[in-house]
Scaffold this motif. Structure first.
Motif, PDB file in Angstrom:
ATOM      1  N   GLY A  60       0.811  -1.215   0.000  1.00  0.00           N
ATOM      2  CA  GLY A  60       0.000   0.000   0.000  1.00  0.00           C
ATOM      3  C   GLY A  60       0.837   1.254   0.000  1.00  0.00           C
ATOM      4  O   GLY A  60       2.054   1.217  -0.201  1.00  0.00           O
ATOM      5  N   PRO A  61       0.209   2.390   0.232  1.00  0.00           N
ATOM      6  CA  PRO A  61       0.903   3.681   0.167  1.00  0.00           C
ATOM      7  C   PRO A  61       2.113   3.743   1.097  1.00  0.00           C
ATOM      8  O   PRO A  61       2.061   3.288   2.235  1.00  0.00           O
ATOM      9  CB  PRO A  61      -0.178   4.673   0.602  1.00  0.00           C
ATOM     10  CG  PRO A  61      -1.467   4.001   0.294  1.00  0.00           C
ATOM     11  CD  PRO A  61      -1.225   2.547   0.534  1.00  0.00           C
ATOM     12  N   GLY A  62       3.213   4.300   0.591  1.00  0.00           N
ATOM     13  CA  GLY A  62       4.413   4.434   1.392  1.00  0.00           C
ATOM     14  C   GLY A  62       5.273   3.198   1.447  1.00  0.00           C
ATOM     15  O   GLY A  62       6.291   3.187   2.142  1.00  0.00           O
ATOM     16  N   GLN A 112       8.524  -0.955   4.166  1.00  0.00           N
ATOM     17  CA  GLN A 112       7.835   0.301   4.482  1.00  0.00           C
ATOM     18  C   GLN A 112       8.865   1.413   4.543  1.00  0.00           C
ATOM     19  O   GLN A 112       9.863   1.314   5.247  1.00  0.00           O
ATOM     20  CB  GLN A 112       7.109   0.185   5.823  1.00  0.00           C
ATOM     21  CG  GLN A 112       6.460   1.471   6.295  1.00  0.00           C
ATOM     22  CD  GLN A 112       5.243   1.840   5.474  1.00  0.00           C
ATOM     23  OE1 GLN A 112       4.356   1.012   5.276  1.00  0.00           O
ATOM     24  NE2 GLN A 112       5.192   3.069   4.992  1.00  0.00           N
ATOM     25  N   ALA A 113       8.654   2.478   3.779  1.00  0.00           N
ATOM     26  CA  ALA A 113       9.572   3.614   3.829  1.00  0.00           C
ATOM     27  C   ALA A 113       9.483   4.293   5.189  1.00  0.00           C
ATOM     28  O   ALA A 113       8.405   4.401   5.780  1.00  0.00           O
ATOM     29  CB  ALA A 113       9.242   4.606   2.719  1.00  0.00           C
ATOM     30  N   ASP A 114      10.605   4.731   5.699  1.00  0.00           N
ATOM     31  CA  ASP A 114      10.671   5.432   6.970  1.00  0.00           C
ATOM     32  C   ASP A 114      10.131   6.846   6.797  1.00  0.00           C
ATOM     33  O   ASP A 114      10.660   7.610   5.985  1.00  0.00           O
ATOM     34  CB  ASP A 114      12.119   5.481   7.456  1.00  0.00           C
ATOM     35  CG  ASP A 114      12.274   6.044   8.862  1.00  0.00           C
ATOM     36  OD1 ASP A 114      11.347   6.736   9.337  1.00  0.00           O
ATOM     37  OD2 ASP A 114      13.316   5.797   9.485  1.00  0.00           O
ATOM     38  N   PRO A 115       9.073   7.226   7.521  1.00  0.00           N
ATOM     39  CA  PRO A 115       8.531   8.583   7.361  1.00  0.00           C
ATOM     40  C   PRO A 115       9.522   9.676   7.722  1.00  0.00           C
ATOM     41  O   PRO A 115       9.384  10.816   7.271  1.00  0.00           O
ATOM     42  CB  PRO A 115       7.319   8.590   8.302  1.00  0.00           C
ATOM     43  CG  PRO A 115       7.536   7.460   9.256  1.00  0.00           C
ATOM     44  CD  PRO A 115       8.310   6.435   8.491  1.00  0.00           C
ATOM     45  N   ASP A 116      10.528   9.344   8.542  1.00  0.00           N
ATOM     46  CA  ASP A 116      11.548  10.329   8.881  1.00  0.00           C
ATOM     47  C   ASP A 116      12.591  10.488   7.783  1.00  0.00           C
ATOM     48  O   ASP A 116      13.391  11.419   7.818  1.00  0.00           O
ATOM     49  CB  ASP A 116      12.241   9.948  10.188  1.00  0.00           C
ATOM     50  CG  ASP A 116      11.296  10.011  11.387  1.00  0.00           C
ATOM     51  OD1 ASP A 116      10.376  10.855  11.357  1.00  0.00           O
ATOM     52  OD2 ASP A 116      11.470   9.210  12.322  1.00  0.00           O
ATOM     53  N   ARG A 117      12.591   9.540   6.839  1.00  0.00           N
ATOM     54  CA  ARG A 117      13.511   9.624   5.694  1.00  0.00           C
ATOM     55  C   ARG A 117      12.704   9.384   4.416  1.00  0.00           C
ATOM     56  O   ARG A 117      12.823   8.345   3.758  1.00  0.00           O
ATOM     57  CB  ARG A 117      14.634   8.593   5.838  1.00  0.00           C
ATOM     58  CG  ARG A 117      15.639   8.917   6.932  1.00  0.00           C
ATOM     59  CD  ARG A 117      16.713   7.864   7.054  1.00  0.00           C
ATOM     60  NE  ARG A 117      16.210   6.674   7.749  1.00  0.00           N
ATOM     61  CZ  ARG A 117      16.930   5.580   7.947  1.00  0.00           C
ATOM     62  NH1 ARG A 117      18.155   5.510   7.483  1.00  0.00           N
ATOM     63  NH2 ARG A 117      16.427   4.558   8.609  1.00  0.00           N
ATOM     64  N   PRO A 118      11.851  10.331   4.037  1.00  0.00           N
ATOM     65  CA  PRO A 118      10.926  10.117   2.917  1.00  0.00           C
ATOM     66  C   PRO A 118      11.661   9.940   1.592  1.00  0.00           C
ATOM     67  O   PRO A 118      12.617  10.666   1.292  1.00  0.00           O
ATOM     68  CB  PRO A 118      10.070  11.387   2.917  1.00  0.00           C
ATOM     69  CG  PRO A 118      10.908  12.415   3.596  1.00  0.00           C
ATOM     70  CD  PRO A 118      11.710  11.681   4.626  1.00  0.00           C
ATOM     71  N   MET A 149      18.949   6.380   1.575  1.00  0.00           N
ATOM     72  CA  MET A 149      17.826   6.729   2.444  1.00  0.00           C
ATOM     73  C   MET A 149      17.134   5.478   2.993  1.00  0.00           C
ATOM     74  O   MET A 149      16.590   5.486   4.099  1.00  0.00           O
ATOM     75  CB  MET A 149      16.814   7.574   1.671  1.00  0.00           C
ATOM     76  CG  MET A 149      17.332   8.935   1.242  1.00  0.00           C
ATOM     77  SD  MET A 149      17.404  10.121   2.593  1.00  0.00           S
ATOM     78  CE  MET A 149      15.697  10.667   2.631  1.00  0.00           C
ATOM     79  N   LEU A 150      17.175   4.400   2.214  1.00  0.00           N
ATOM     80  CA  LEU A 150      16.505   3.171   2.634  1.00  0.00           C
ATOM     81  C   LEU A 150      17.374   2.306   3.547  1.00  0.00           C
ATOM     82  O   LEU A 150      16.875   1.369   4.166  1.00  0.00           O
ATOM     83  CB  LEU A 150      16.106   2.338   1.407  1.00  0.00           C
ATOM     84  CG  LEU A 150      15.013   2.937   0.523  1.00  0.00           C
ATOM     85  CD1 LEU A 150      14.847   2.096  -0.734  1.00  0.00           C
ATOM     86  CD2 LEU A 150      13.690   3.026   1.283  1.00  0.00           C
TER      87      LEU A 150
END
Length: 272
Positions: A60-62, A112-118, A149-150
């Motif tokens: 899903g999103p992100g 899941q991408a880290d919201p602190d490192r978009p 970033m990932l």
């Protein structure tokens, strides 16, 4: 759908082959099939399913999902909420290593991408390179930044500033190869030292053996996978270097004080 195709520059380490973005309709299904490059997708909106190695993952999103070369896979959008995503296709001699550092494994090709490192802005920037001179170099630079970033340095065991170069080399080796069946002989060979001397250096610098340090790395990686709630215990065990799920469960409980399933349930309750 928008595509950017590139002209190969002969960059052996890492090179972008294509970039794209698409708002899918419900029938936009791919596969089963194979590709000849790594393709990393980022889902902006909607839902879909990614299948690889006999396992299906809801995405899903992100979230991101990775296609690896020559692996049979399929993916399809949700009928009610079809996804929109961007992707980048690439290859190179360092690609597999960078992918591992970014947190993707054969057992867990979804992240899941880290919201602190978009990372979403990076995919947007890639599409802006279409008409720029030397777009291949610009896209490769963005790919390096994306994989950086990932990367998940928060799962590595921290080192004090005064730790020597040989211990740091050994730790880097373990962080890169923890998912394999490595032992003291492999670690000592990598740093070019005698096994007993490597043990002595670890005791002096970290007050633990190389085996204990490797176990802590594996347990931290396992905790991250358990918090994600996606793969089974056996798959997690293999992803962190244990072919025997029972041995993994015993080591996990010995290290953290509770079983992998109990840790997963505790994490699920805390996230509600």
């Amino acid at each position: 759908m928008e595509f950017i195709y590139t002209s190969p520059l002969g960059l052996a380490d890492l090179e972008v082959w294509e970039v794209g973005t698409q708002d899918c309709w419900p029938g936009a299904i791919f596969g089963p099939g194979v590709r000849d490059m790594y393709i990393l997708h980022y889902v902006h909106d909607g839902q879909g399913t990614y299948e690889q190695g006999g396992r299906a993952f809801r995405v899903g999103p992100g979230e991101l999902f990775l296609i690896v070369p020559d692996a049979v896979h399929a993916y399809r959008p949700d009928a009610a909420m079809p996804w929109s995503y961007s992707w980048i296709g690439f290859n190179g001699s360092f690609a597999a290593r960078f992918i591992e550092q970014a947190g993707f494994t054969e057992m867990l090709p979804v992240k899941q991408a880290d919201p602190d490192r978009p990372v979403e802005p990076l995919f947007r920037d890639m599409m802006g390179c279409r008409d720029l001179p030397a777009k291949e170099l610009l896209l490769t630079g963005l790919l390096y930044r994306l994989l950086g970033m990932l990367a998940v340095p928060d799962e590595t065991v921290p080192l004090r500033a005064n730790v020597g170069v040989h211990v740091r080399q050994a730790v880097a080796f373990m962080n890169a190869r923890y998912m394999e069946r490595i032992g003291l002989a492999d670690i000592a060979s990598h740093v070019g030292l005698d096994e007993k001397y490597v043990c002595r250096l670890f005791q002096q610098s970290l007050s633990m053996s190389p085996y204990r340090y490797l176990t802590e790395i594996r347990m931290r990686k396992a905790c991250r996978l358990l918090r994600r709630q996606l793969p089974g215990i056996a798959e997690i065990a293999r992803s962190v270097g244990y072919q025997d799920p029972l041995l993994f469960s015993r080591m996990f409980k010995k290290t953290l004080g509770l079983s992998p399933s109990a840790y997963r349930e505790q994490s699920r309750r805390q996230s509600v």
